[in-house]
Design a protein around this motif. Structure first.
Motif, short mmCIF file in Angstrom:
data_model
loop_
_atom_site.label_atom_id
_atom_site.label_comp_id
_atom_site.label_asym_id
_atom_site.label_seq_id
_atom_site.Cartn_x
_atom_site.Cartn_y
_atom_site.Cartn_z
N THR A 10 0.83 -1.21 0.00
CA THR A 10 0.00 0.00 0.00
C THR A 10 0.86 1.25 0.00
O THR A 10 0.56 2.23 -0.70
N PHE A 11 1.93 1.26 0.78
CA PHE A 11 2.82 2.41 0.77
C PHE A 11 3.41 2.64 -0.61
O PHE A 11 3.42 3.76 -1.13
N LEU A 12 3.89 1.58 -1.25
CA LEU A 12 4.51 1.70 -2.57
C LEU A 12 3.49 2.06 -3.65
O LEU A 12 3.83 2.68 -4.65
N GLU A 13 2.24 1.69 -3.43
CA GLU A 13 1.19 1.99 -4.39
C GLU A 13 0.89 3.48 -4.45
O GLU A 13 0.55 4.02 -5.50
N TYR A 14 1.02 4.18 -3.31
CA TYR A 14 0.60 5.57 -3.24
C TYR A 14 1.74 6.55 -2.95
O TYR A 14 1.48 7.74 -2.74
N ASP A 15 2.99 6.09 -2.96
CA ASP A 15 4.08 6.96 -2.53
C ASP A 15 4.39 8.08 -3.52
O ASP A 15 5.02 9.08 -3.14
N THR A 16 3.95 7.98 -4.76
CA THR A 16 4.18 9.06 -5.72
C THR A 16 2.87 9.61 -6.28
O THR A 16 2.87 10.32 -7.29
N VAL A 17 1.77 9.31 -5.62
CA VAL A 17 0.45 9.68 -6.14
C VAL A 17 0.00 10.99 -5.51
O VAL A 17 -0.09 11.12 -4.29
N ALA A 18 -0.28 11.98 -6.34
CA ALA A 18 -0.71 13.29 -5.84
C ALA A 18 -2.14 13.25 -5.30
O ALA A 18 -2.48 14.01 -4.39
N VAL A 19 -2.97 12.39 -5.85
CA VAL A 19 -4.36 12.32 -5.41
C VAL A 19 -4.45 11.82 -3.96
O VAL A 19 -5.22 12.32 -3.15
N TYR A 20 -3.64 10.82 -3.64
CA TYR A 20 -3.66 10.22 -2.30
C TYR A 20 -2.26 10.30 -1.68
O TYR A 20 -1.64 9.29 -1.38
N GLU A 21 -1.78 11.50 -1.50
CA GLU A 21 -0.41 11.74 -1.05
C GLU A 21 -0.25 11.42 0.44
O GLU A 21 -1.21 11.19 1.15
N ASN A 22 1.03 11.46 0.89
CA ASN A 22 1.36 11.13 2.27
C ASN A 22 1.68 12.36 3.12
O ASN A 22 2.32 12.24 4.17
N PHE A 23 1.23 13.55 2.70
CA PHE A 23 1.51 14.75 3.49
C PHE A 23 1.04 14.59 4.93
O PHE A 23 1.78 14.85 5.87
N TRP A 24 -0.22 14.20 5.08
CA TRP A 24 -0.84 14.13 6.41
C TRP A 24 -0.15 13.11 7.31
O TRP A 24 0.08 13.37 8.50
#
Length: 423
Positions: free
Chosen positions: A228-242
């Motif tokens: 899951t981390f690798l799936e979304y680590d470069t995705v702007a829609v579901y970013e990891n800012f929070w």
């Protein structure tokens, strides 16, 4: 004088006994809380339709409530093996086995070696992942249109469309995405940078808790293997800012307590889902080794942050007052989401129950924040269903489990390697 000294000493012993009793009771309650939440979510892995059949309000006639899930056999067999080995180690039934594990658990590396190893891990990760920056998100995620609309219209929150207005109300997130889009010519760059920071902070927080550099490296590796981390680590829609801001709010409790509330506020205005996470901050703070004065000042700073947050929500024309809709069925249905959302995070599915039990014993052995990690894991599993309980505006998607994966990684590092400075 002798009698007075005996009185003081007796009062001290009584006070310490009461504190010890309270701490044991607290740990047992937190452990029970964690077992219930972890057990409920793993139940959905073994029987995906059981909770829906018992509590759901959707048609389940075509489902068999006791149909075995795809990962059920792997989960049951692996946990039986792991917990059996754990029992053998704990009871020292096989002295040679326990001795070998103890050698692993006491292994440590120098500061220089850990720095080199950490840099290598990050370089490999960046090298493998950076080509994803060229992928067009509009092809993969329909919500990317909402992001582009937000970039064009920010900071307006009066469009009348709750989806667009909710996006723009997360102004920290939008400022970072706009900077990446307008000044770096790629909206995905800053999200990727924050994912890298998340890996670093995960390692640093693990070292801070365990006092073991090797544990920090293990936590980084465990996080990086998460699907899951690798799936979304470069995705702007579901970013990891929070998630990154929230981990910083926890880490700064140790180093710069006055910044903890600031990072929490940044987390909330990157994603409103982080709002209840303040409970975790407070719990971690109260369990920390900080002085009573620092704890009090940090709590006061949290109170100020809450006032600021409520003020910003009030003047920001947010939609959150208009999307409240209580539904207990939706709350229970959300527990069945875990098996589907996390089906590819095989390592977490296999290890989360052993890690929960391991944290309990680590806490009993004096690792203070092992109890905090127990509380974090249970709470993070509960927050998603709680959000589903009060609103149907948000959908529980896999990226919401990234904080869980981060603290699971930290917990594993804490358990594997002994803390040489346990209280």
């Amino acid at each position: 004088k002798i009698g007075f000294k005996i009185f003081l000493y007796s009062r001290f012993l009584i006070k310490m006994s009461c504190i010890s009793l309270f701490m044991r009771l607290s740990l047992n309650l937190v452990f029970l809380f964690a077992l219930v939440l972890v057990g409920a979510n793993l139940l959905s892995v073994v029987f995906p339709a059981l909770i829906l059949d018992e509590f759901g309000h959707i048609a389940t006639d075509r489902y068999n409530a006791f149909e075995i899930g795809n990962n059920a056999i792997l989960l049951i067999v692996s946990n039986a093996i792991i917990l059996s080995f754990g029992f053998l180690y704990k009871t020292n039934k096989l002295p040679s086995f326990s001795s070998s594990l103890n050698k692993i658990r006491t292994f440590e590396i120098s500061k220089k070696q850990s720095l080199i190893a950490g840099i290598i891990i990050l370089v490999v990760y960046i090298g493998i992942t950076s080509p994803e920056l060229t992928i067009d998100e509009s092809i993969r995620y329909a919500d990317f249109e909402v992001v582009l609309h937000g970039i064009e219209t920010f900071p307006k929150t009066d469009s009348g469309d709750p989806t667009y207005d909710e996006q723009n109300s997360r102004f920290v997130r939008m400022i970072l995405l706009i900077f990446s889009h307008d000044y770096l010519d790629n909206v995905k760059v800053i999200p990727f940078v924050f994912s890298i920071l998340l890996v670093v902070i995960t390692g640093l927080l693990t070292v801070q808790i365990s006092h073991r550099r090797i544990a920090g490296l293990i936590a980084m590796i465990v996080l990086l293997q998460g699907y899951t981390f690798l799936e979304y680590d470069t995705v702007a829609v579901y970013e990891n800012f929070w998630t990154t801001f929230f981990l910083l709010s926890i880490y700064t409790i140790h180093k710069r307590w006055h910044l903890s509330g600031v990072f929490y506020l940044l987390s909330v205005f990157s994603k409103a889902f982080a709002t209840p996470f303040l409970i975790l901050n407070v719990y971690y703070l109260l369990r920390s080794n900080n002085t009573r004065s620092i704890k009090l000042r940090t709590l006061v700073s949290y109170g100020i942050i809450i006032i600021i947050m409520l003020g910003l929500f009030a003047i920001g024309n947010t939609i959150y007052d208009d999307i409240i809709h209580i539904d207990f069925h939706r709350f229970m249905n959300s527990f069945s989401d875990f098996s589907g959302q996390m089906q590819f995070d095989i390592f977490l599915l296999i290890m989360i129950l052993p890690v929960t039990i391991g944290l309990f014993f680590a806490a009993r052995n004096g690792i203070i924040h092992a109890e905090s990690m127990l509380f974090f894991i249970a709470s993070l599993l509960l927050f998603g269903p709680l959000v589903a309980l009060v609103t149907d505006f948000f959908v529980i998607l896999p990226y919401r489990f990234v904080p869980l994966i981060a603290f699971f990684s930290i917990s594993l590092g804490i358990i594997i390697f002994r803390n040489v400075k346990s209280s």
